[in-house]
Design a protein around this motif. Structure first.
Motif, PDB file in Angstrom:
ATOM      1  N   GLU A   1       6.162   2.264   6.493  1.00  0.00           N
ATOM      2  CA  GLU A   1       7.578   2.610   6.368  1.00  0.00           C
ATOM      3  C   GLU A   1       7.730   4.123   6.279  1.00  0.00           C
ATOM      4  OE1 GLU A   1       9.319   0.415   3.141  1.00  0.00           O
ATOM      5  OE2 GLU A   1       9.230  -1.471   4.226  1.00  0.00           O
ATOM      6  N   ASP A   2       6.596   4.848   6.321  1.00  0.00           N
ATOM      7  CA  ASP A   2       6.601   6.309   6.223  1.00  0.00           C
ATOM      8  C   ASP A   2       5.397   6.857   6.988  1.00  0.00           C
ATOM      9  OD1 ASP A   2       6.710   8.994   5.555  1.00  0.00           O
ATOM     10  OD2 ASP A   2       6.301   8.677   3.422  1.00  0.00           O
ATOM     11  N   VAL A   3       5.527   6.955   8.311  1.00  0.00           N
ATOM     12  CA  VAL A   3       4.424   7.406   9.157  1.00  0.00           C
ATOM     13  C   VAL A   3       3.963   8.805   8.752  1.00  0.00           C
ATOM     14  CG1 VAL A   3       3.869   8.144  11.517  1.00  0.00           C
ATOM     15  CG2 VAL A   3       4.894   5.901  11.113  1.00  0.00           C
ATOM     16  N   ASP A   4       4.907   9.697   8.463  1.00  0.00           N
ATOM     17  CA  ASP A   4       4.543  11.062   8.099  1.00  0.00           C
ATOM     18  C   ASP A   4       3.709  11.092   6.816  1.00  0.00           C
ATOM     19  OD1 ASP A   4       6.439  13.011   9.965  1.00  0.00           O
ATOM     20  OD2 ASP A   4       7.279  11.024   9.598  1.00  0.00           O
ATOM     21  N   GLY A   5       4.113  10.296   5.840  1.00  0.00           N
ATOM     22  CA  GLY A   5       3.353  10.213   4.587  1.00  0.00           C
ATOM     23  C   GLY A   5       1.983   9.590   4.794  1.00  0.00           C
ATOM     24  N   ALA A   6       1.914   8.601   5.692  1.00  0.00           N
ATOM     25  CA  ALA A   6       0.626   7.958   5.984  1.00  0.00           C
ATOM     26  C   ALA A   6      -0.331   8.956   6.618  1.00  0.00           C
ATOM     27  CB  ALA A   6       0.833   6.759   6.907  1.00  0.00           C
ATOM     28  N   VAL A   7       0.183   9.780   7.529  1.00  0.00           N
ATOM     29  CA  VAL A   7      -0.663  10.803   8.167  1.00  0.00           C
ATOM     30  C   VAL A   7      -1.153  11.796   7.115  1.00  0.00           C
ATOM     31  CG1 VAL A   7      -0.655  12.740   9.799  1.00  0.00           C
ATOM     32  CG2 VAL A   7       0.318  10.530  10.463  1.00  0.00           C
ATOM     33  N   LYS A   8      -0.265  12.228   6.239  1.00  0.00           N
ATOM     34  CA  LYS A   8      -0.668  13.168   5.178  1.00  0.00           C
ATOM     35  C   LYS A   8      -1.769  12.571   4.312  1.00  0.00           C
ATOM     36  CE  LYS A   8       3.707  15.607   4.955  1.00  0.00           C
ATOM     37  NZ  LYS A   8       4.961  15.802   4.246  1.00  0.00           N
ATOM     38  N   ALA A   9      -1.635  11.304   3.956  1.00  0.00           N
ATOM     39  CA  ALA A   9      -2.659  10.650   3.134  1.00  0.00           C
ATOM     40  C   ALA A   9      -3.979  10.554   3.882  1.00  0.00           C
ATOM     41  CB  ALA A   9      -2.184   9.255   2.714  1.00  0.00           C
ATOM     42  N   ALA A  10      -3.911  10.221   5.184  1.00  0.00           N
ATOM     43  CA  ALA A  10      -5.135  10.102   5.985  1.00  0.00           C
ATOM     44  C   ALA A  10      -5.841  11.450   6.111  1.00  0.00           C
ATOM     45  CB  ALA A  10      -4.805   9.530   7.364  1.00  0.00           C
TER      46      ALA A  10
ATOM     47  N   PHE B   1      -0.581   4.800  13.015  1.00  0.00           N
ATOM     48  CA  PHE B   1       0.403   4.365  12.033  1.00  0.00           C
ATOM     49  C   PHE B   1       1.673   4.053  12.806  1.00  0.00           C
ATOM     50  CE2 PHE B   1      -2.479   7.117   9.603  1.00  0.00           C
ATOM     51  CZ  PHE B   1      -2.962   6.162   8.728  1.00  0.00           C
ATOM     52  N   PHE B   2       2.269   2.877  12.545  1.00  0.00           N
ATOM     53  CA  PHE B   2       3.329   2.314  13.372  1.00  0.00           C
ATOM     54  C   PHE B   2       4.496   1.908  12.493  1.00  0.00           C
ATOM     55  CE2 PHE B   2       5.548  -1.023  15.580  1.00  0.00           C
ATOM     56  CZ  PHE B   2       5.420  -0.733  16.932  1.00  0.00           C
ATOM     57  N   GLN B   3       5.684   2.453  12.800  1.00  0.00           N
ATOM     58  CA  GLN B   3       6.887   2.154  12.036  1.00  0.00           C
ATOM     59  C   GLN B   3       8.003   1.725  12.970  1.00  0.00           C
ATOM     60  OE1 GLN B   3       8.235   5.554   9.805  1.00  0.00           O
ATOM     61  NE2 GLN B   3       9.995   4.492   8.930  1.00  0.00           N
ATOM     62  N   SER B   4       8.529   0.518  12.794  1.00  0.00           N
ATOM     63  CA  SER B   4       9.705   0.074  13.531  1.00  0.00           C
ATOM     64  C   SER B   4      10.907   0.777  12.921  1.00  0.00           C
ATOM     65  CB  SER B   4       9.873  -1.438  13.426  1.00  0.00           C
ATOM     66  OG  SER B   4       8.930  -2.100  14.215  1.00  0.00           O
ATOM     67  N   THR B   5      11.702   1.461  13.743  1.00  0.00           N
ATOM     68  CA  THR B   5      12.816   2.239  13.209  1.00  0.00           C
ATOM     69  C   THR B   5      14.185   1.703  13.626  1.00  0.00           C
ATOM     70  OG1 THR B   5      12.629   3.788  15.060  1.00  0.00           O
ATOM     71  CG2 THR B   5      11.452   4.358  13.023  1.00  0.00           C
TER      72      THR B   5
ATOM     73  N   ASN C   1       0.837  -1.188   0.000  1.00  0.00           N
ATOM     74  CA  ASN C   1       0.000   0.000   0.000  1.00  0.00           C
ATOM     75  C   ASN C   1       0.876   1.244   0.000  1.00  0.00           C
ATOM     76  OD1 ASN C   1      -1.652   2.187   0.673  1.00  0.00           O
ATOM     77  ND2 ASN C   1      -3.035   0.899   1.849  1.00  0.00           N
ATOM     78  N   ALA C   2       1.078   1.852  -1.164  1.00  0.00           N
ATOM     79  CA  ALA C   2       1.967   2.999  -1.298  1.00  0.00           C
ATOM     80  C   ALA C   2       1.452   4.233  -0.563  1.00  0.00           C
ATOM     81  CB  ALA C   2       2.182   3.326  -2.767  1.00  0.00           C
ATOM     82  N   LYS C   3       0.157   4.361  -0.405  1.00  0.00           N
ATOM     83  CA  LYS C   3      -0.414   5.547   0.252  1.00  0.00           C
ATOM     84  C   LYS C   3       0.031   5.685   1.698  1.00  0.00           C
ATOM     85  CE  LYS C   3      -3.689   7.293  -2.594  1.00  0.00           C
ATOM     86  NZ  LYS C   3      -3.924   8.663  -2.912  1.00  0.00           N
ATOM     87  N   ILE C   4       0.217   4.559   2.411  1.00  0.00           N
ATOM     88  CA  ILE C   4       0.615   4.641   3.818  1.00  0.00           C
ATOM     89  C   ILE C   4       2.008   4.051   4.058  1.00  0.00           C
ATOM     90  CG2 ILE C   4      -1.754   4.733   4.670  1.00  0.00           C
ATOM     91  CD1 ILE C   4      -1.426   1.836   5.647  1.00  0.00           C
ATOM     92  N   GLY C   5       2.814   3.970   3.013  1.00  0.00           N
ATOM     93  CA  GLY C   5       4.211   3.571   3.187  1.00  0.00           C
ATOM     94  C   GLY C   5       4.412   2.090   3.404  1.00  0.00           C
ATOM     95  N   GLY C   6       3.779   1.268   2.626  1.00  0.00           N
ATOM     96  CA  GLY C   6       3.916  -0.183   2.734  1.00  0.00           C
ATOM     97  C   GLY C   6       2.668  -0.804   3.274  1.00  0.00           C
ATOM     98  N   GLY C   7       2.329  -0.425   4.478  1.00  0.00           N
ATOM     99  CA  GLY C   7       1.045  -0.809   5.043  1.00  0.00           C
ATOM    100  C   GLY C   7       0.971  -2.225   5.554  1.00  0.00           C
ATOM    101  N   GLY C   8      -0.234  -2.605   5.876  1.00  0.00           N
ATOM    102  CA  GLY C   8      -0.517  -3.892   6.459  1.00  0.00           C
ATOM    103  C   GLY C   8      -0.956  -3.734   7.896  1.00  0.00           C
ATOM    104  N   PHE C   9      -1.694  -4.689   8.380  1.00  0.00           N
ATOM    105  CA  PHE C   9      -2.202  -4.658   9.737  1.00  0.00           C
ATOM    106  C   PHE C   9      -1.055  -4.872  10.713  1.00  0.00           C
ATOM    107  CE2 PHE C   9      -4.030  -6.787  13.430  1.00  0.00           C
ATOM    108  CZ  PHE C   9      -5.028  -5.892  13.764  1.00  0.00           C
TER     109      PHE C   9
END
Length: 140
Positions: free
Chosen positions: A83-92, A131-135, A4-12
């Motif tokens: 993989e991109d929390v900031d981008g996921a927030v922008k999309a949301a 939105f959750f990203q392991s860093t 899912n490119a909109k939220i940076g990879g995505g998945g539950f």
């Protein structure tokens, strides 16, 4: 990672449950349903455990529930991998969500301490979405 490119990879990633009886809840999900404890942090009513449901997705159990039933239920947010929390927030936000917790870096104080990037938005129906990203090296 998802596609899912909109939220940076995505998945539950996880659903969070506030437990009225923390120990009984852990026993129910681990011994009763076969979930595996993968990570935990906090003490007393601040305890949190991530339980692997069997496919790398988690049930996050929070201590400190104050009654067996709540008007809004015991589940209080759903989290999606990114993989991109900031981008996921922008999309949301572009889709109509409202930011409730801006993107931020935190370290989950377990063993080992685990850095993550998280953010929360409120969806169109009042639902809370994380939105959750392991860093770091320890991936959750």
């Amino acid at each position: 990672m998802g596609t899912n490119a909109k939220i940076g990879g995505g998945g539950f990633h996880h659903v969070a449950l506030r437990a009225y009886d923390f120990e009984a809840t852990l026993k129910f999900y681990t011994e009763g349903l076969g979930f595996q404890e993968r990570f935990g942090w906090g003490e007393g009513n601040s305890r949190i455990r991530l339980l692997d449901c069997g496919d790398g997705n988690y049930l996050e159990v929070f201590a400190g529930g104050d009654s067996p039933t709540k008007p809004d239920g015991a589940y209080f947010h759903v989290a999606f991998r990114s993989e991109d929390v900031d981008g996921a927030v922008k999309a949301a936000v572009a889709a109509g969500a409202v930011v409730t917790v801006e993107p931020k870096d935190v370290v989950l104080q377990g063993n080992p301490p685990t850095p993550v990037r998280i953010a929360f938005v409120q969806g169109l129906n009042g639902e809370t979405i994380e939105f959750f990203q392991s860093t770091g090296d320890h991936k959750l």
